[in-house]
Design a protein around this motif. Structure first.
Motif, PDB file in Angstrom:
ATOM      1  N   HIS A 193      36.423  52.487  37.738  1.00 49.05           N
ATOM      2  CA  HIS A 193      35.577  51.285  37.866  1.00 49.05           C
ATOM      3  C   HIS A 193      34.535  51.232  36.748  1.00 49.05           C
ATOM      4  O   HIS A 193      34.303  50.177  36.156  1.00 49.05           O
ATOM      5  N   GLY A 239      30.499  49.104  48.847  1.00 50.28           N
ATOM      6  CA  GLY A 239      30.681  50.465  49.338  1.00 50.28           C
ATOM      7  C   GLY A 239      32.026  50.500  50.071  1.00 50.28           C
ATOM      8  O   GLY A 239      32.975  49.810  49.697  1.00 50.28           O
ATOM      9  N   ASN A 249      43.761  43.061  50.499  1.00 49.69           N
ATOM     10  CA  ASN A 249      42.735  42.826  51.527  1.00 49.69           C
ATOM     11  C   ASN A 249      41.757  41.732  51.107  1.00 49.69           C
ATOM     12  O   ASN A 249      41.519  40.784  51.850  1.00 49.69           O
ATOM     13  N   VAL A 250      41.185  41.885  49.913  1.00 52.30           N
ATOM     14  CA  VAL A 250      40.137  40.966  49.461  1.00 52.30           C
ATOM     15  C   VAL A 250      40.748  39.722  48.813  1.00 52.30           C
ATOM     16  O   VAL A 250      40.384  38.587  49.141  1.00 52.30           O
TER      17      VAL A 250
HETATM   18  N1  NAP Z   1      38.699  50.712  49.771  1.00 53.23           N
HETATM   19  C1  NAP Z   1      37.430  50.819  49.462  1.00 53.23           C
HETATM   20  O1  NAP Z   1      36.605  51.344  50.237  1.00 53.23           O
HETATM   21  C2  NAP Z   1      36.954  50.280  48.157  1.00 53.23           C
HETATM   22  C3  NAP Z   1      35.582  50.318  47.871  1.00 53.23           C
HETATM   23  C4  NAP Z   1      35.127  49.792  46.660  1.00 53.23           C
HETATM   24  C5  NAP Z   1      36.041  49.244  45.756  1.00 53.23           C
HETATM   25  N2  NAP Z   1      37.374  49.253  46.060  1.00 53.23           N
HETATM   26  C6  NAP Z   1      38.310  48.686  45.071  1.00 53.23           C
HETATM   27  O2  NAP Z   1      38.929  47.541  45.603  1.00 53.23           O
HETATM   28  C7  NAP Z   1      40.208  47.382  44.996  1.00 53.23           C
HETATM   29  C8  NAP Z   1      41.278  47.188  46.065  1.00 53.23           C
HETATM   30  O3  NAP Z   1      41.046  45.973  46.718  1.00 53.23           O
HETATM   31  P1  NAP Z   1      41.921  45.555  47.988  1.00 53.23           P
HETATM   32  O4  NAP Z   1      41.713  46.551  49.075  1.00 53.23           O
HETATM   33  O5  NAP Z   1      41.647  44.135  48.256  1.00 53.23           O
HETATM   34  O6  NAP Z   1      43.385  45.702  47.419  1.00 53.23           O
HETATM   35  P2  NAP Z   1      44.692  46.219  48.203  1.00 53.23           P
HETATM   36  O7  NAP Z   1      44.719  45.638  49.577  1.00 53.23           O
HETATM   37  O8  NAP Z   1      44.778  47.677  47.993  1.00 53.23           O
HETATM   38  O9  NAP Z   1      45.824  45.512  47.380  1.00 53.23           O
HETATM   39  C9  NAP Z   1      46.079  45.773  46.016  1.00 53.23           C
HETATM   40  C10 NAP Z   1      46.448  44.473  45.343  1.00 53.23           C
HETATM   41  O10 NAP Z   1      46.735  44.739  43.968  1.00 53.23           O
HETATM   42  C11 NAP Z   1      48.041  44.246  43.679  1.00 53.23           C
HETATM   43  N3  NAP Z   1      48.650  45.110  42.675  1.00 53.23           N
HETATM   44  C12 NAP Z   1      48.978  46.409  42.800  1.00 53.23           C
HETATM   45  N4  NAP Z   1      49.495  46.868  41.658  1.00 53.23           N
HETATM   46  C13 NAP Z   1      49.518  45.813  40.797  1.00 53.23           C
HETATM   47  C14 NAP Z   1      49.952  45.644  39.458  1.00 53.23           C
HETATM   48  N5  NAP Z   1      50.471  46.669  38.752  1.00 53.23           N
HETATM   49  N6  NAP Z   1      49.829  44.421  38.888  1.00 53.23           N
HETATM   50  C15 NAP Z   1      49.315  43.375  39.578  1.00 53.23           C
HETATM   51  N7  NAP Z   1      48.874  43.482  40.847  1.00 53.23           N
HETATM   52  C16 NAP Z   1      48.984  44.693  41.450  1.00 53.23           C
HETATM   53  C17 NAP Z   1      48.789  44.266  44.983  1.00 53.23           C
HETATM   54  O11 NAP Z   1      49.799  43.315  44.909  1.00 53.23           O
HETATM   55  P3  NAP Z   1      51.326  43.576  45.277  1.00 53.23           P
HETATM   56  O12 NAP Z   1      51.451  45.011  45.735  1.00 53.23           O
HETATM   57  O13 NAP Z   1      51.618  42.560  46.330  1.00 53.23           O
HETATM   58  O14 NAP Z   1      52.036  43.308  44.003  1.00 53.23           O
HETATM   59  C18 NAP Z   1      47.684  43.844  45.948  1.00 53.23           C
HETATM   60  O15 NAP Z   1      47.520  42.447  45.931  1.00 53.23           O
HETATM   61  C19 NAP Z   1      40.481  48.646  44.169  1.00 53.23           C
HETATM   62  O16 NAP Z   1      40.226  48.415  42.808  1.00 53.23           O
HETATM   63  C20 NAP Z   1      39.468  49.621  44.755  1.00 53.23           C
HETATM   64  O17 NAP Z   1      39.099  50.623  43.841  1.00 53.23           O
HETATM   65  C21 NAP Z   1      37.845  49.731  47.232  1.00 53.23           C
END
Ligand code: NAP
Length: 272
Positions: free
Chosen positions: A106, A126, A10-11
């Protein structure tokens, strides 16, 4: 050179796109280059954050890293943070706005980074507006069943988190800063569903599901009981203690944070 992890997420996808759009040298770390589908001019390298031995070439010649940690476990993060500190000058870590003493990965990763000696900035959002994509199937049926309809959140657009990351990566003065990031207004979960319904032109009803029933669904999806119970407890608290709103996005970017209505308009196709 800026290395972006989570580049297909997403980000990260917006971080990559915005950096490349500004003409900067970007390298995207992905697990499957064939499926990455990133903009022209972005160098795509294969690597897995949970297998540090796959990261050395990705970090070659890198000055800054946008880091997110996938999954719920920080066990494998120590060698990765050490590698980053060895190769790069600065890391911008996508953390989360969670209590400082909570047993969330985190916080563990923030500690690892603080102790590594690298220059750091922590982005602590958040709730993401993109979490509501999890209701897409239910929204298509016209009824969302989920717990705590009155839980109130200041959801943030992923584009804003990315824009802050790009700002931090491309300007001075952010070393040692922790930025708590939110959207510009609060909406209850039931209101979020109504906003999405209006954007796609259909009425969508909300029905409160029991937390016990939701726990089963989330356990099946996430697997991690500590995280599931922590999330349910946190959502329950948001009924009486709505999520805070911070002015940080606007202060850093010089424009208001994007609204949930804007997010829903950007994602209408995902709910149709
Ligand atoms: N959702 C919330 O409300 C929230 C709030 C605060 C913080 N966060 C944090 O934000 C982060 C998630 O961000 P997002 O939503 O942008 O991500 P996302 O859409 O869930 O995507 C996860 C990304 O990580 C990559 N990934 C997964 N496993 C991996 C691995 N083993 N090695 C390398 N890359 C890997 C995936 O790539 P591929 O699958 O394409 O390989 C994808 O690009 C998390 O750390 C979460 O804790 C989330």
């Amino acid at each position: 050179m800026i290395l972006v992890t989570g580049a297909t997420g997403n980000v990260g996808r917006h971080v990559v796109t915005q950096l490349a759009g500004a003409g900067l040298k970007v390298r995207a770390l992905v697990r499957d280059p064939g499926r990455a589908d990133l903009p022209e001019g972005v160098e795509v390298v294969k690597g897995d954050l949970t297998a540090p031995e796959t990261l050395a070439s990705a970090l070659e010649g890198v000055e800054s890293v946008f880091l997110l940690w996938p999954g719920f476990e920080a066990h494998a993060a120590r060698p990765v943070v050490e590698l980053i500190a060895e190769h790069a000058r600065r890391v911008v870590y996508l953390s989360a706005h969670v209590p400082a003493d909570a047993d969330y990965f985190h916080n563990h990763i923030e500690r690892l980074i603080r102790n590594s000696g690298i220059n750091w900035t922590f982005l602590k959002p958040g709730g993401f507006a993109s979490n509501t994509l999890g209701w897409a199937d239910q929204i298509r049926t016209g009824l969302v069943r989920w717990p705590y309809g009155r839980a109130s959140r200041s959801l943030i657009h992923e584009k804003d988190i990315a824009a802050v990351a790009v700002h931090v990566l491309t300007s001075a003065g952010h070393n040692g800063a922790s930025y708590t990031l939110t959207g510009p207004a609060r909406l209850t979960q039931a209101e979020q569903v109504a906003v999405i319904g209006r954007e796609i032109g259909r009425e969508v009803r909300w029905e409160d599901q029991s937390p016990q029933e939701a726990r089963e669904v989330l356990l099946a999806a996430w697997g991690d009981a500590t995280f599931v119970d922590g999330a349910l407890e946190a959502w329950g608290r948001l009924v009486d203690e709505p999520e805070e709103i911070t002015p940080t996005v606007e202060k850093l970017l010089g424009r208001p944070a994007l609204t949930f209505q804007q997010w829903a308009a950007d994602h209408a196709a995902d709910f149709r």
